[in-house]
Motif scaffolding. Sequence first.
Motif, PDB file in Angstrom:
ATOM      1  N   ALA A 122       0.836  -1.194   0.000  1.00 39.32           N
ATOM      2  CA  ALA A 122       0.000   0.000   0.000  1.00 39.32           C
ATOM      3  C   ALA A 122       0.876   1.251   0.000  1.00 39.32           C
ATOM      4  O   ALA A 122       1.857   1.339   0.745  1.00 39.32           O
ATOM      5  CB  ALA A 122      -0.914  -0.005   1.219  1.00 39.32           C
ATOM      6  N   VAL A 123       0.526   2.200  -0.855  1.00 39.87           N
ATOM      7  CA  VAL A 123       1.298   3.436  -0.957  1.00 39.87           C
ATOM      8  C   VAL A 123       0.386   4.651  -0.826  1.00 39.87           C
ATOM      9  O   VAL A 123      -0.784   4.608  -1.167  1.00 39.87           O
ATOM     10  CB  VAL A 123       2.101   3.544  -2.273  1.00 39.87           C
ATOM     11  N   VAL A 124       0.998   5.733  -0.347  1.00 43.19           N
ATOM     12  CA  VAL A 124       0.366   7.042  -0.296  1.00 43.19           C
ATOM     13  C   VAL A 124       1.021   7.880  -1.386  1.00 43.19           C
ATOM     14  O   VAL A 124       2.251   7.899  -1.494  1.00 43.19           O
ATOM     15  CB  VAL A 124       0.567   7.714   1.076  1.00 43.19           C
ATOM     16  N   THR A 125       0.220   8.565  -2.176  1.00 46.13           N
ATOM     17  CA  THR A 125       0.739   9.434  -3.218  1.00 46.13           C
ATOM     18  C   THR A 125       0.605  10.877  -2.764  1.00 46.13           C
ATOM     19  O   THR A 125      -0.476  11.298  -2.337  1.00 46.13           O
ATOM     20  CB  THR A 125      -0.029   9.245  -4.544  1.00 46.13           C
ATOM     21  N   VAL A 126       1.689  11.620  -2.841  1.00 42.97           N
ATOM     22  CA  VAL A 126       1.632  13.053  -2.564  1.00 42.97           C
ATOM     23  C   VAL A 126       1.263  13.722  -3.872  1.00 42.97           C
ATOM     24  O   VAL A 126       2.021  13.678  -4.844  1.00 42.97           O
ATOM     25  CB  VAL A 126       2.975  13.579  -2.015  1.00 42.97           C
TER      26      VAL A 126
END
Length: 94
Positions: free
Chosen positions: A86-90
């Motif tokens: 799981a990744v968070v995108t800025v």
Amino acid sequence: MPAMHFTIRWPDGEEARCYSPSTIVREFFAAGSDYAVGEFVARSREALTIGSERVRQKYGFACSSALDQLAQIEHHARRFDGEPRAVVTVLALG
């Protein structure tokens, strides 16, 4: 002290506008970049703590808004425990 916002997208597609009491987040995040959730939380913790301490140095008290923002990030990130990819995108800084 120049406060700023940064916009992120969580792994589930939800977007959030986050607050920082200083521009320090530019040293920890790049617009358009992805961060593993754990890395995003760690970077947020460091950046928002530094921002809060800058407020303390200037005004004599910590920035409660930065600490509240960090608590929200940590709370939301728990939803993705056990999802190592799981990744968070800025999305944006500024």
